[in-house]
Design an enzyme around this catalytic site. Structure first.
Site, mmCIF file in Angstrom:
data_model
loop_
_atom_site.group_PDB
_atom_site.id
_atom_site.type_symbol
_atom_site.label_atom_id
_atom_site.label_comp_id
_atom_site.label_asym_id
_atom_site.label_seq_id
_atom_site.Cartn_x
_atom_site.Cartn_y
_atom_site.Cartn_z
ATOM 1 N N ILE A 55 2.833 -10.728 1.679
ATOM 2 C CA ILE A 55 1.484 -11.166 2.033
ATOM 3 C C ILE A 55 1.249 -12.591 1.552
ATOM 4 O O ILE A 55 0.664 -13.414 2.263
ATOM 5 C CB ILE A 55 0.437 -10.202 1.439
ATOM 6 C CG1 ILE A 55 0.477 -8.857 2.178
ATOM 7 C CG2 ILE A 55 -0.960 -10.800 1.501
ATOM 8 C CD1 ILE A 55 0.122 -8.936 3.644
ATOM 9 N N THR B 201 0.835 -1.201 0.000
ATOM 10 C CA THR B 201 0.000 0.000 0.000
ATOM 11 C C THR B 201 0.869 1.250 0.000
ATOM 12 O O THR B 201 0.542 2.248 -0.653
ATOM 13 C CB THR B 201 -0.949 -0.007 1.212
ATOM 14 O OG1 THR B 201 -1.776 -1.169 1.156
ATOM 15 C CG2 THR B 201 -1.829 1.231 1.211
ATOM 16 N N HIS C 64 1.746 1.919 -3.484
ATOM 17 C CA HIS C 64 0.645 2.541 -4.225
ATOM 18 C C HIS C 64 0.519 4.025 -3.865
ATOM 19 O O HIS C 64 0.266 4.871 -4.729
ATOM 20 C CB HIS C 64 -0.666 1.824 -3.924
ATOM 21 C CG HIS C 64 -0.761 0.448 -4.528
ATOM 22 N ND1 HIS C 64 -0.408 0.184 -5.832
ATOM 23 C CD2 HIS C 64 -1.179 -0.734 -3.999
ATOM 24 C CE1 HIS C 64 -0.606 -1.104 -6.087
ATOM 25 N NE2 HIS C 64 -1.055 -1.682 -4.990
ATOM 26 N N CYS D 121 -14.707 6.075 12.894
ATOM 27 C CA CYS D 121 -15.533 7.173 13.406
ATOM 28 C C CYS D 121 -16.447 6.729 14.534
ATOM 29 O O CYS D 121 -16.787 7.512 15.423
ATOM 30 C CB CYS D 121 -16.346 7.798 12.273
ATOM 31 S SG CYS D 121 -17.787 6.810 11.727
#
Length: 334
Positions: A174, A42, A45, A91
């Site tokens: 991974i 990630t 990316h 949240c």
């Protein structure tokens, strides 16, 4: 104020390493002196601008370190604790959070993506994101609780039965974790499909069969009827190959983080006719405690698949310049 080296991604493709002041912390935060931080796909990316992030940002969402300061309202963490970090901040108010799926939070932010993360000597971390680890744990392994947690969540979603046959496409970090997790879950056979020799050798050293899809196409064509296939590659026609190799009524796990907006070929008829389950998996809500226990117990073989790199070498790793030598780069912070 004490200053220390911090890696900042100013914008896609532009990294800056500078001395910055220690960050201030809030009442319910701690200051973690980062010991080690993993370099993730990630992150790559984000570096290339194909994953949404808030620039400029200190990347690094896989990290562990020692608490050196606590906010006045912190109750469950103490100075001197070695901790790993869940980087995801939910949240708590959206439908996904209220329905018990906080990892799918509509307003989620993450350390190392939207907020400054672990590629720095110090990081401010909310108390509720901390997982205490045994003091003697190697920081280069402690920081990997986050990716291991993601893999455990993916395997949980498979609900795989003991004695199953599985194939993993993609032998990056991974993929290497997925091989081991599937075996620990009870798979009788786990095969890696991977074109790079370095990654095949690593898997073979851990006792897995590995196939080169470029030079061993005939062997790949003979593979069939796997109970489970996992796309940990995110490239080419891998997803279509997973669909082809999976048995009728089997499961395809889409683990790879494909770049946003990227489309890949797939034949829906095969999914329909074979009644396959195509399973997505994203981060994790509840597996980090298990990941911590497994790291401390040495259940994952990590030494053959991690390499220590310097902070100044992170750009080379993100650009793929060391892919022929490194499966997983981990930065040890001074």
């Amino acid at each position: 104020m004490e200053t220390s080296l911090t890696l900042t991604l100013r914008r896609p493709g532009e990294i800056e390493i500078t001395a910055k002041e220690r960050p201030a912390i809030g009442d319910r935060e701690v200051l973690v002196k980062v010991a080690a931080c993993g370099i993730c796909g990630t992150d790559r990316h984000i570096y290339h601008g194909s994953y949404p992030a808030s620039y400029p940002v200190t990347i690094g969402h896989e990290f562990a370190g020692v608490i050196v300061e606590t906010g006045k309202d912190v109750r469950s963490a103490s100075i001197g604790d070695l901790v790993s970090v869940n980087p995801n901040i939910w949240c708590g108010r959206c439908a996904a959070c209220l329905e018990g799926m906080p990892h799918l939070c509509a307003g989620m932010t993450a350390l190392g993506v939207d907020l400054n993360g672990g590629m720095a000597a110090y990081c401010a971390v909310p108390e509720h994101l901390l997982y205490r680890m045994s003091p003697g744990t190697d920081p280069l392994k402690a920081c990997l609780a986050e990716p291991i947690s993601c893999v455990l969540h993916g395997v949980d979603r498979l609900q795989m039965k003991a004695g199953s046959r599985a194939a993993v496409f993609g032998g990056g970090f991974i993929g290497q974790l997925m091989l081991q997790a599937l075996r620990m879950q009870g798979a009788a056979e786990v095969v890696l499909v991977e074109p790079q020799p370095l990654k095949r050798r690593a898997a073979e050293s851990l006792g897995f069969a590995a196939i080169d899809p470029l030079s061993e196409k005939d062997k790949l064509e003979r593979l069939t009827d796997f109970d489970v296939t996992a796309d940990c590659a995110g490239a080419g026609d891998v997803l279509m190959q997973c669909v082809r190799l999976t048995k009728r009524g089997g499961d395809v796990l889409l683990f790879a983080a494909y770049p946003q907006g990227k489309a890949v070929p797939v034949e829906p008829f095969d999914i329909f006719r074979k009644e396959l389950r195509l399973i997505g998996t994203f981060t994790y809500p509840d597996t980090q405690l298990r990941a911590v226990r497994m790291i401390e117990a040495g259940m994952f073989e990590l030494d053959p698949i991690i390499s220590e790199v310097a902070l100044h070498d992170v750009a080379d790793v993100l650009e793929g310049k060391r892919d022929d030598r490194i499966i997983k780069g981990v930065v040890r912070l001074p």
